[in-house]
Design an enzyme around this catalytic site. Structure first.
Site, mmCIF file in Angstrom:
data_model
loop_
_atom_site.group_PDB
_atom_site.id
_atom_site.type_symbol
_atom_site.label_atom_id
_atom_site.label_comp_id
_atom_site.label_asym_id
_atom_site.label_seq_id
_atom_site.Cartn_x
_atom_site.Cartn_y
_atom_site.Cartn_z
ATOM 1 N N LYS A 44 0.826 -1.199 0.000
ATOM 2 C CA LYS A 44 0.000 0.000 0.000
ATOM 3 C C LYS A 44 0.863 1.254 0.000
ATOM 4 O O LYS A 44 0.414 2.334 -0.348
ATOM 5 C CB LYS A 44 -0.867 0.038 1.281
ATOM 6 C CG LYS A 44 -1.773 -1.140 1.481
ATOM 7 C CD LYS A 44 -2.482 -1.010 2.846
ATOM 8 C CE LYS A 44 -3.269 -2.254 3.150
ATOM 9 N NZ LYS A 44 -3.637 -2.284 4.594
ATOM 10 N N ASP A 102 14.595 -0.588 1.795
ATOM 11 C CA ASP A 102 15.201 -0.745 3.120
ATOM 12 C C ASP A 102 16.240 -1.870 3.028
ATOM 13 O O ASP A 102 17.302 -1.670 2.454
ATOM 14 C CB ASP A 102 14.067 -1.036 4.111
ATOM 15 C CG ASP A 102 14.495 -1.020 5.553
ATOM 16 O OD1 ASP A 102 15.347 -0.199 5.910
ATOM 17 O OD2 ASP A 102 13.980 -1.834 6.345
ATOM 18 N N ASP A 158 3.723 3.776 6.700
ATOM 19 C CA ASP A 158 2.958 3.573 7.932
ATOM 20 C C ASP A 158 3.802 3.050 9.077
ATOM 21 O O ASP A 158 4.899 2.520 8.891
ATOM 22 C CB ASP A 158 1.852 2.547 7.679
ATOM 23 C CG ASP A 158 2.403 1.119 7.550
ATOM 24 O OD1 ASP A 158 3.307 0.902 6.726
ATOM 25 O OD2 ASP A 158 1.953 0.234 8.300
ATOM 26 N N ARG A 164 -0.340 6.948 7.282
ATOM 27 C CA ARG A 164 -0.185 6.970 5.830
ATOM 28 C C ARG A 164 -0.706 8.273 5.208
ATOM 29 O O ARG A 164 -0.260 8.674 4.149
ATOM 30 C CB ARG A 164 -0.937 5.794 5.183
ATOM 31 C CG ARG A 164 -0.327 4.437 5.466
ATOM 32 C CD ARG A 164 -0.889 3.416 4.489
ATOM 33 N NE ARG A 164 -0.720 2.030 4.932
ATOM 34 C CZ ARG A 164 0.353 1.285 4.702
ATOM 35 N NH1 ARG A 164 1.378 1.788 4.079
ATOM 36 N NH2 ARG A 164 0.409 0.036 5.106
#
Ligand code: IMP
Ligand code: MG
Length: 176
Positions: A44, A102, A158, A164
């Protein structure tokens, strides 16, 4: 409760995001002129970034949406599709639009699996790159911002599903 609660610091403002999106969009317009790329929103986290980026692009393009999970594992190559693409990417130029790179394990595995579908090319566009945390052999082709090893939230990102909808990118007042 106010949606800003818990934010210790604003790292990247709404104006900085908008300015950088304009720059990357015009770079992509040049690099993908005549190629009609398939821009893939990785759900998302990249929903806001994706919407703003494709809106700034002037060339004809396609959009599609994908959702994957690493199943909590860090084994490169292991991902599960929660939602697969609707389009056939064979022979197409694919742009994977991600919120943050990441450890890199998600994108490494996703890129590898999509390459099996024989697209003409696959490149990565990431809003944030946290280079210090990289494990998997994956690099971003277009990066909006490099960030230090801090936990970022907002503008799609988030923490436990929250934050978000912040229009900026901030960090929380604690270290994970
Ligand atoms: P990777 O597979 O370790 O590169 O993880 C990428 C995913 O982890 C991202 O798509 C985010 O959903 C999540 N993630 C990693 N770092 C952060 C962060 O600082 N804030 C919010 N989500 C993060
Ligand atoms: Mg996430």
């Amino acid at each position: 409760m106010d949606k800003n609660v818990g934010i210790e610091k604003i790292l990247i403002t709404q104006e900085q995001i908008a300015a950088r999106i304009k720059e990357i969009a015009s770079q992509l317009d040049k690099d993908y002129a005549g190629k009609k790329p398939v821009c893939i929103c990785i759900l998302k986290g990249s929903f806001l970034f994706f919407a703003d980026l494709v809106r700034e692009m002037k060339i004809p393009l396609f959009v599609d949406f994908i959702s994957v999970t690493t199943d909590g594992g860090l084994v490169p190559g292991k991902i599960k599709f929660l939602k697969d693409l609707q389009s056939n990417i064979k022979g197409k130029h694919v742009l994977l639009i991600e919120d943050i790179l990441d450890s890199g394990s998600t994108l490494y595995a996703l890129k590898k699996q999509l390459e099996e579908r024989e697209p003409a090319s696959v490149k990565i566009v990431t809003l944030l790159d946290k280079k210090a945390r990289r494990d998997a052999p994956v690099t971003s082709d277009y990066t909006l911002f490099n960030v230090d090893d801090v936990f970022t939230v907002g503008y799609g990102l988030d923490y436990a599903g929250e934050y978000r909808n912040l229009p900026y990118i901030g960090c929380l007042g604690f270290t994970l």
